[in-house]
Design a protein around this motif. Sequence first.
Motif, short mmCIF file in Angstrom:
data_model
loop_
_atom_site.label_atom_id
_atom_site.label_comp_id
_atom_site.label_asym_id
_atom_site.label_seq_id
_atom_site.Cartn_x
_atom_site.Cartn_y
_atom_site.Cartn_z
N LEU A 129 0.80 -1.54 0.36
CA LEU A 129 -0.10 0.14 -0.07
C LEU A 129 0.97 1.53 -0.23
CD1 LEU A 129 -2.72 -0.74 2.28
CD2 LEU A 129 -3.07 0.01 0.19
N GLN A 130 2.02 1.06 0.87
CA GLN A 130 2.83 2.03 0.96
C GLN A 130 3.48 2.73 -0.24
OE1 GLN A 130 4.98 3.23 4.12
NE2 GLN A 130 6.78 3.59 3.44
N ARG A 137 1.15 11.11 2.19
CA ARG A 137 -0.24 11.42 2.94
C ARG A 137 0.26 10.27 4.09
NH1 ARG A 137 -5.35 11.42 -1.16
NH2 ARG A 137 -5.92 11.26 0.54
N PRO A 138 -0.60 10.40 4.95
CA PRO A 138 -0.79 9.23 6.47
C PRO A 138 -1.31 8.57 5.68
CG PRO A 138 -0.85 11.82 6.78
CD PRO A 138 -0.99 11.92 6.00
N ILE A 139 -1.55 6.90 6.03
CA ILE A 139 -2.01 6.04 6.40
C ILE A 139 -2.89 5.50 7.41
CG2 ILE A 139 -2.55 3.85 4.95
CD1 ILE A 139 -0.12 4.31 3.72
N ARG A 140 -4.24 5.55 6.69
CA ARG A 140 -4.73 5.18 8.66
C ARG A 140 -5.70 3.33 8.39
NH1 ARG A 140 -10.15 7.18 11.32
NH2 ARG A 140 -9.53 7.14 13.42
N ILE A 141 -5.48 2.90 9.13
CA ILE A 141 -5.77 1.90 8.84
C ILE A 141 -6.68 0.95 10.23
CG2 ILE A 141 -4.52 -0.76 9.61
CD1 ILE A 141 -3.21 0.21 7.74
N ALA A 193 6.39 5.67 9.81
CA ALA A 193 6.00 6.58 10.52
C ALA A 193 5.26 7.44 9.21
CB ALA A 193 7.30 7.91 10.40
N ARG A 194 4.75 7.44 8.32
CA ARG A 194 3.65 7.65 6.90
C ARG A 194 2.27 7.00 7.55
NH1 ARG A 194 3.51 6.97 2.08
NH2 ARG A 194 1.44 7.63 1.59
#
Length: 354
Positions: A129-130, A137-141, A193-194
């Motif tokens: 995914l990254q 942009r940040p990735i929220r799980i 950190a992403r």
Amino acid sequence: MTAHTQLAETFRRFADQQATGPSPLYATLSRAVARTPELLDLAALTQPGQPAPNMLLGAVHHILRRGVKHALAPYFTGREDLTDDRAADLLTDFCRRHAEAIRQIISTRAVQTNEVNRCTVLLPAFAALQQQLDDGRPIRIVDVGASAGLALLWDRYTYDYDGHRLTLPDSDPDTVLHCEVRGGTPPLTLDPARFAPPVGIEPSPVDVTDPVATEWLVSLTWPEQTGRMRTLNSALALASRTPPTILAGTAQDHLTDVVAETPDDQHLVLVFSWSIYQIFGSPGGRERLVDTLAELSQRRPLREISIGHFGNATPRMIMASHDGGVSRSDIVAHCDVYGTWLDWLATPPARTGA
């Protein structure tokens, strides 16, 4: 077919699954339940929708782990092999002596196995995914069906893929997850950190600071799987120091709000690890999930990672995108239920509309 006949068949099928797999002991005990009306009467008190073999045998294991003395105990510690001719008598006697405790457990609790080693399968998906979402942009799980939330702490574990040790900045050296790599090479390079702080959704969250609640999770593991128990206990100890964030309630209660409240500058990724059937039923749960996410994606783009059997003998992992009501998915890997092996598909199948 009567209810008892159906329940007996459930225990026989469970026995067949365990006989050459994770628990010969549970195979023997399940065969004993299937042919003992008194034990079937007790197992029938399991809550609707819960697997009776897991619940009844988990309850027995739970009571024995408290130090109860009984002739059945040595078989749960692996010191002796239980034979079919003794199983029914021993199990029936134990259940008679502890009937009230067993009734209380199986009529009020649920199977909430939180298999931490499945993070070995999820981590390559997060890495993929990254790579795909390369805009910074940040990735929220969001883990839907989070149980105790151990998968939310995926960046706190140490990983071992075929002897290759993978550590992340916050990895705990004492909590090591192992996975055999089969087939293609999974992506393993990622920057934690992403990833924005994750959140779980769970109808009955397990309080990782409550020893009674976490002991039930350990009791749901098969007695022979001592290594799995050690890993689970290590992860639970880690979680008790840094409890994950879990929203109490069903997916239907929270998904709409989670989609609405996630900032627009974050990618939103919904994870379903063997939880779809609990939320949307089976068969057809995957199709109902796709319809739900397609509708939610009218508000914002969504990503999905789902792991399960989906009607197949071998579990698989699906990565999907949902945007503007249109859903596309790939089967990206085959894997083990416990995350002990992963077959990453170097060239995923062509995209489909589901």
